[in-house]
Design an enzyme around this catalytic site. Structure first.
Site, PDB file in Angstrom:
ATOM      1  N   PHE A  23       0.823  -1.227   0.000  1.00  9.87           N
ATOM      2  CA  PHE A  23       0.000   0.000   0.000  1.00  9.87           C
ATOM      3  C   PHE A  23       0.848   1.264   0.000  1.00  9.87           C
ATOM      4  O   PHE A  23       0.381   2.320   0.416  1.00  9.87           O
ATOM      5  CB  PHE A  23      -0.975  -0.006   1.183  1.00  9.87           C
ATOM      6  CG  PHE A  23      -1.824  -1.240   1.251  1.00  9.87           C
ATOM      7  CD1 PHE A  23      -2.701  -1.552   0.220  1.00  9.87           C
ATOM      8  CD2 PHE A  23      -1.734  -2.119   2.316  1.00  9.87           C
ATOM      9  CE1 PHE A  23      -3.477  -2.690   0.266  1.00  9.87           C
ATOM     10  CE2 PHE A  23      -2.508  -3.271   2.364  1.00  9.87           C
ATOM     11  CZ  PHE A  23      -3.372  -3.557   1.341  1.00  9.87           C
ATOM     12  N   ILE A  43      -8.642  -2.686 -19.736  1.00  7.31           N
ATOM     13  CA  ILE A  43      -8.402  -3.501 -18.547  1.00  7.31           C
ATOM     14  C   ILE A  43      -7.819  -4.841 -19.015  1.00  7.31           C
ATOM     15  O   ILE A  43      -8.487  -5.618 -19.694  1.00  7.31           O
ATOM     16  CB  ILE A  43      -9.713  -3.700 -17.758  1.00  7.31           C
ATOM     17  CG1 ILE A  43     -10.308  -2.332 -17.344  1.00  7.31           C
ATOM     18  CG2 ILE A  43      -9.479  -4.584 -16.535  1.00  7.31           C
ATOM     19  CD1 ILE A  43      -9.391  -1.440 -16.527  1.00  7.31           C
ATOM     20  N   GLU A  89      -4.761   2.523  -7.415  1.00  7.50           N
ATOM     21  CA  GLU A  89      -5.044   3.542  -6.402  1.00  7.50           C
ATOM     22  C   GLU A  89      -6.370   4.257  -6.577  1.00  7.50           C
ATOM     23  O   GLU A  89      -6.974   4.724  -5.615  1.00  7.50           O
ATOM     24  CB  GLU A  89      -3.882   4.547  -6.383  1.00  7.50           C
ATOM     25  CG  GLU A  89      -2.653   3.837  -5.870  1.00  7.50           C
ATOM     26  CD  GLU A  89      -1.332   4.553  -6.077  1.00  7.50           C
ATOM     27  OE1 GLU A  89      -0.886   5.223  -5.161  1.00  7.50           O
ATOM     28  OE2 GLU A  89      -0.743   4.406  -7.160  1.00  7.50           O
TER      29      GLU A  89
HETATM   30 MO1  MOS Z   1       1.549   3.349  -4.106  1.00  9.08          MO
HETATM   31  S1  MOS Z   1       1.209   4.620  -2.500  1.00  9.08           S
HETATM   32  O1  MOS Z   1       2.540   4.234  -5.091  1.00  9.08           O
HETATM   33  O2  MOS Z   1       2.191   1.940  -3.452  1.00  9.08           O
END
Ligand code: MOS
Length: 749
Positions: A236, A633, A709
């Site tokens: 993350f 995708i 993200e």
């Molecule tokens: Mo992401 S915050 O670029 O792993």
């Protein structure tokens, strides 16, 4: 099998590494079996601001199994990364044990190395540290305003003047607390020296970056550092850049002449491996009576640590998301006694969108306009943050709004607060725009076609759980017709061709062209070999003739103008040439001309419904729909997984997550999974996600943009909008607390 019209690109392929993961076959950073392993356990500072007056290791070093205790008084010197032309970025630039200073709670003061983990853990409790303690600062209100210009300054037009004269205005301040990423697999390192070379098994989002930083900070040549990270239990963003424990493991392994395993304990995950910093954001919007934006002013204050300057760039999104002639943005940093912040999923944009999208909702209410209508009125047809404006590489946000509104039933929303009921619950609906920039970097990929009919693709880049292994296999399969299960993908090792850091949702866009070209290169070599076979059916008909054009379909080499069955399997070509394999390597990079011609972003619309039961003071998210325009995708199964996972994280951000510091010693009070609340299954309703698919061919040949993200981007503002709609309480400081809603209800009752 890849046949036209039945492409494996875009097919919902199950993760190729899935069975390894669920059967325990996948090896994470401390799972690698090594002989004679020792274990490191840290001694961490219990104060936030101090000088270490004394470290007494006498009792601890006599404990059973203890091999070494390393601290600033007895360590080999480490180095700071040089920056500049040296590639690489460290999470924290200060080497561990650099001196006797303590800048934040949890900073490593020593590492105890012992034969077993338990022995090391026991001895670590017996290391006595005396501190000369100074007051800690963990509240931005206690930091004096910095001198000099703000860290970020952006202006177009005259936003202050336009705000003054605007007929309708919003001026509100929003706070997002410190949030701490806690992937299931804690940060960890296994370090092993082989002569002068160090081999590090890591949980890293960027093994190549890690290698370069280790080389600089350990002061050894880059080719004497190998970093492996074949599997990562998620990151993350927290695992983008190396943190001090990796250096400590390397130091310890060198000292005891044995491999050393080191796992960052969960409580120190809150201090020594980054977090999303708190942001306090003032948003001023000015508009006409009809709802056309006249002015946007965005002012951000953000803490950073005393050892690094980390900028959570919140204002970028403000400058491009809506059409507005007058925009001004500032961001100021306040250093204090916390560990260094670091990117956390959607850095900058996710926190930046919260005040912008919340402000748009507050403005819509003032204007008596539907919040979706207000967004459409200010739709940015071009990226106005550039002068002159830049066209978008591809933008289908309008369709995201439309598709989402229809599927979600947005038109059934009655705007009056508390006007929608379902049984005992009051429903609220919110919408937010999502966006994330579409980046692409350079990558080198090697593809090998083997005489046994299999293929192998390799690259140093890593799969952080997002599906990179699967994407590699899909592209090789698409190009060769070799079935997925006969394609081996090898990643996460600096001894492989150079690959990108898994950050910024860029890996798929970055590696896809390199996988494609390397595969084409390997096929070309097989074709060239086929044309020289003694018994080749593909030879020139007579000397001087051009050989027939050949291609590879379904794993067979054949004349381009004849069906695949007319040719032969590629492995037969290799066998006849007595070759075990043929391979090719390709390095691809974005075209700088296109990069500067277009503004490349993904977009989306997020719809949230909350249900508030005032009788039992229960708030829950009851529905969530996300519609995403992220180009093509490659894999809708892993893609959907990315979006839905991010929405779960967004619900956590909106309703639960907050790291709280004790002002007395700068300790994160809730540094454990009992007290740091994240969204769990019971908090999550059925989630839905739709992709509107328009390949972005300015970015790469497949038209794929990143999706890691963007799913988080608008969730928190859509939730607080829905909460307002249900309860009449506007929450401008996350997370939404039941106390806020109960207090608000009493006031309005
Ligand atoms: Mo992401 S915050 O670029 O792993």
């Amino acid at each position: 099998m890849s046949t036209p019209g039945n492409s494996i690109i875009g097919a919902p392929i199950t993760r190729v590494d899935g069975s390894l993961k669920v059967t325990g076959g996948a090896r994470y950073a401390v799972d690698h079996p090594l002989d004679n392993v020792a274990f490191g356990v840290p001694v961490a500072s219990t104060v936030g601001n101090a000088r270490i007056a004394n470290i007494d290791t006498s009792a601890a070093s006599r404990m059973p199994g203890v091999l070494a205790i390393i601290h600033h008084g007895n360590t080999d010197p480490l180095f700071r990364p040089a920056g500049g032309l040296m590639p690489g970025r460290a999470g924290e630039v200060r080497p561990p044990f650099e001196d006797d200073k303590v800048y934040y709670y949890g900073q490593y003061v020593a590492i105890v190395v012992a034969n077993t983990f338990e022995q090391a853990q026991d001895a670590a409790t017996k290391v006595k540290v005396d501190y000369e303690i100074h007051p800690s600062v963990v509240d931005i209100a206690d930091v004096p305003p910095p001198q000099g210009p703000p860290r970020i300054h952006y202006a177009r037009g005259n936003a202050a003047q336009a705000f003054e004269s605007a007929p309708v205005k919003i001026d509100e301040t929003y706070i997002i607390p410190t949030e701490t990423h806690n992937p299931m697999e804690m940060h960890a390192t296994t370090a092993r020296w082989d002569g002068d070379k160090v081999i590090l098994y890591e949980s890293s989002q960027g093994v190549v970056n890690h290698q370069h930083i280790m080389s600089e900070m350990l002061g050894i040549p880059v080719d004497q550092v190998q970093v492996l990270s074949p599997f990562i239990g998620s990151g993350f963003g927290g695992k983008l850049f190396p943190w001090p424990h990796s250096l400590m493991a390397a130091l310890a392994a060198k000292r005891v002449h044995r491999p050393v395993k080191f796992v960052v304990p969960r409580n120190l995950m809150f201090t020594t491996v980054g977090h999303r910093p708190l942001t306090q954001q003032r948003m001023r919007l000015g508009a006409t009576q009809e709802g056309k934006l006249l002015s946007i002013q965005h002012d951000v204050v953000q803490p950073t640590s005393l050892v690094d300057t980390y900028v959570e760039g919140c204002t970028g999104v403000t400058t491009m998301l809506y059409s507005c002639d007058n925009v001004e943005a500032h961001q100021t940093l306040l250093p204090m006694n916390i560990g260094t912040p670091t990117p956390m999923r959607g850095p900058g944009i996710v926190p930046g969108l919260y005040p912008l999208e919340s402000g748009m909702d507050e403005l819509a209410i003032k204007l008596n306009l539907d919040p979706l209508e207000l967004r459409l009125k200010n739709y940015a047809e071009q990226d106005e943050s550039f002068n002159p404006n830049r066209p978008w590489s591809s933008k289908h946000l309008r369709e995201c709004y439309q598709v989402g509104a229809e599927k979600f039933g947005w038109s059934k929303r009655t705007p009056r607060v508390g006007s929608m009921r379902s049984g005992d619950e009051i429903l609220g609906m919110g919408i937010a725009t999502a966006t994330w920039h579409a980046g692409r970097g350079s990558a080198t990929v090697r593809v090998r076609l083997n005489a046994d009919g299999t293929a192998r693709a390799s690259c140093a880049t890593q799969d952080i759980g997002t599906g990179t292994y699967t994407v590699f296999a899909q592209i090789v399969s698409e190009k060769t017709g070799i079935p997925i299960d006969k394609i081996e993908v090898v990643l996460g090792d600096t001894s492989l061709p150079d690959g990108p850091t898994s950050g910024g949702s860029t890996v798929t866009a970055t590696v896809s062209p390199a996988v494609s070209q390397a595969t084409a290169g390997a096929i070309d070599r097989v074709i060239a070999a086929a044309q020289t076979l003694p018994s080749s059916p593909f030879k020139r008909v007579s000397a001087g003739d051009a050989p027939p054009a050949l291609k590879m379909t379904a794993g067979r080499i054949h004349a381009a103008d004849a069906p695949p069955e007319s040719g032969m399997p590629f492995q037969e070509v290799l066998a006849q040439k007595r070759l075990a394999a043929l391979e090719a390597e390709s390095r691809t990079a974005p075209d700088p001309a296109t990069t500067h011609q277009y503004s490349a972003h993904s977009f989306g619309a997020q719809f949230i419904e909350v249900a508030w039961d005032p009788g039992i003071a229960r708030l829950r998210v009851s529905r969530a729909l996300t519609v995403i325009d992220a180009g093509r995708i490659i894999n809708p199964r892993t893609g959907r997984n990315q979006i839905l996972g991010a929405v779960v994280m967004g619900i956590g951000m909106a309703m639960f997550e907050e790291t709280l510091y004790d002002p007395r010693n700068a300790k994160p009070l809730n540094n454990n999974f009992a007290d740091y609340i994240v969204a769990t299954n019971a908090d999550i309703p059925d989630l839905d996600c739709i992709f509107v698919e328009y390949p972005d061919l300015h970015l790469n040949e497949f038209g794929a943009r990143g999706i890691g993200e963007i799913g988080l981007a608008g969730v928190a503002s859509a939730v607080t909008m829905a909460v307002y709609h249900a309860t009449g309480v506007r929450v401008r400081k996350l997370p939404v607390r039941i106390e806020d809603l109960v207090a608000g209800q009493q006031l309005t009752a």
